[in-house]
Enzyme design. Sequence first.
Site, short mmCIF file in Angstrom:
data_model
loop_
_atom_site.label_atom_id
_atom_site.label_comp_id
_atom_site.label_asym_id
_atom_site.label_seq_id
_atom_site.Cartn_x
_atom_site.Cartn_y
_atom_site.Cartn_z
N GLY A 60 -5.16 2.94 5.05
CA GLY A 60 -6.16 3.68 4.31
C GLY A 60 -7.23 4.19 5.24
N GLU B 55 -3.44 -6.61 2.52
CA GLU B 55 -4.76 -6.71 1.74
C GLU B 55 -4.51 -8.09 1.08
OE1 GLU B 55 -4.25 -3.27 -0.19
OE2 GLU B 55 -4.62 -2.03 1.75
N SER C 180 -1.10 5.33 6.29
CA SER C 180 -1.48 6.79 6.07
C SER C 180 -0.48 7.60 6.31
CB SER C 180 -2.56 6.98 7.23
OG SER C 180 -3.77 6.30 7.03
N GLU D 127 3.51 -2.43 8.56
CA GLU D 127 2.39 -1.65 8.27
C GLU D 127 1.11 -2.04 9.30
OE1 GLU D 127 2.29 -0.26 3.84
OE2 GLU D 127 1.64 -2.46 3.92
N HIS E 284 1.39 -8.11 1.41
CA HIS E 284 0.77 -6.92 1.87
C HIS E 284 -0.70 -7.39 2.63
CE1 HIS E 284 -1.65 -3.20 1.86
NE2 HIS E 284 -0.38 -2.67 1.59
N GLY F 281 0.64 4.45 0.55
CA GLY F 281 -0.64 3.94 -0.26
C GLY F 281 -1.27 5.09 -0.97
N GLY F 282 -2.40 5.66 -0.39
CA GLY F 282 -3.23 6.77 -0.78
C GLY F 282 -2.22 8.05 -1.29
N LYS G 55 -1.56 0.09 -5.32
CA LYS G 55 -2.61 -0.81 -5.38
C LYS G 55 -3.58 -1.00 -6.67
CE LYS G 55 -2.51 0.19 -0.33
NZ LYS G 55 -3.39 0.22 0.88
N ASN H 48 2.93 2.52 -3.15
CA ASN H 48 2.26 1.29 -3.47
C ASN H 48 0.79 1.66 -4.05
OD1 ASN H 48 0.60 -0.97 -3.67
ND2 ASN H 48 0.46 -1.46 -1.45
P1 13P Z 1 -2.02 4.15 3.01
O1 13P Z 1 -0.90 4.84 2.80
O2 13P Z 1 -3.43 4.42 1.97
O3 13P Z 1 -2.69 3.99 4.44
O4 13P Z 1 -1.75 2.76 2.52
C1 13P Z 1 -0.56 2.29 3.13
C2 13P Z 1 -0.01 0.72 2.54
O5 13P Z 1 -0.96 -0.33 2.53
C3 13P Z 1 0.97 0.79 1.53
O6 13P Z 1 1.26 -0.62 1.06
#
Ligand code: 13P
Length: 257
Positions: free
Chosen positions: A176, A100, A216, A170, A98, A237-238, A13, A11
């Site tokens: 993050g 967010e 993470s 999640e 999600h 994500g990251g 983002k 993802n």
């Molecule tokens: P991170 O891997 O950056 O923690 O993000 C996870 C996420 O929100 C994937 O949708």
Amino acid sequence: MNKRKFLIAGNWKMNGGPLEAAELLEGIKNSKKEISEEVDVLVCPPFVSLGMAVNYLYDSEVQVGAQNFYYEENGAFTGEISATMLAESGCNFVLVGHSERRQYFAETDETVNKKVVKALSEKLAPVICIGETLEQRKENIHFDLVSDQITAALKGITSNDALDTVVAYEPVWAIGTGETATPEQAQEMHKFIRQELEKIYDEETASAIRILYGGSMKPGNAKELLSQDDVDGGLIGGASLSAESFTEIISIAEELS
Ligand code: 13P
């Protein structure tokens, strides 16, 4: 146990316009020439990079998904993108709900359900994101919360259609933050989610639905997390913004397959 096929999903983002996306995809292709058939791989770039990603990946096993859409078919909804448009653009997956989007864009269990229904009708596999905040975990209401989220998201969805969905657990406190759920915490919640799916449907359906972990996940912790019985992949994500770390996680999943 007979584990499900891993899905390793990135993802991105709000990262990766067409130029940056092309570089990242090239990096993924270069550092991972072949992907085992045992593992599904998905990238979810921002809308403006979807067309490019689909074209760029036409001869690759890597699939493309979107991060969001609006559940209406079309019309006067300035700024929105429909599920039909995503399918037409070559997406096979879409993230729904999600944290967010729940936190910053007023996504609710109700809108999540509408999106799940719509995505399925367009043959897009919804990746239904659920998970508790730190406060909710501290209050010990995380199981109830997750149960409510998954039940609401799947309202009115038949078991046959549910097989086309993916669930992503999640925990918001791990997104993050660099803080990851321990493999035990992840397994405990994934098992719980599978039990909830069994309550809604039946054992066969519940055991076929993939439940991804997100929060993470990185090369250093992926093996332990993916080794858990009920962890069927990652929503990353990251670490998906680096071709090296994303492909390393894919390789870990291949080794465990
Ligand atoms: P991170 O891997 O950056 O923690 O993000 C996870 C996420 O929100 C994937 O949708």
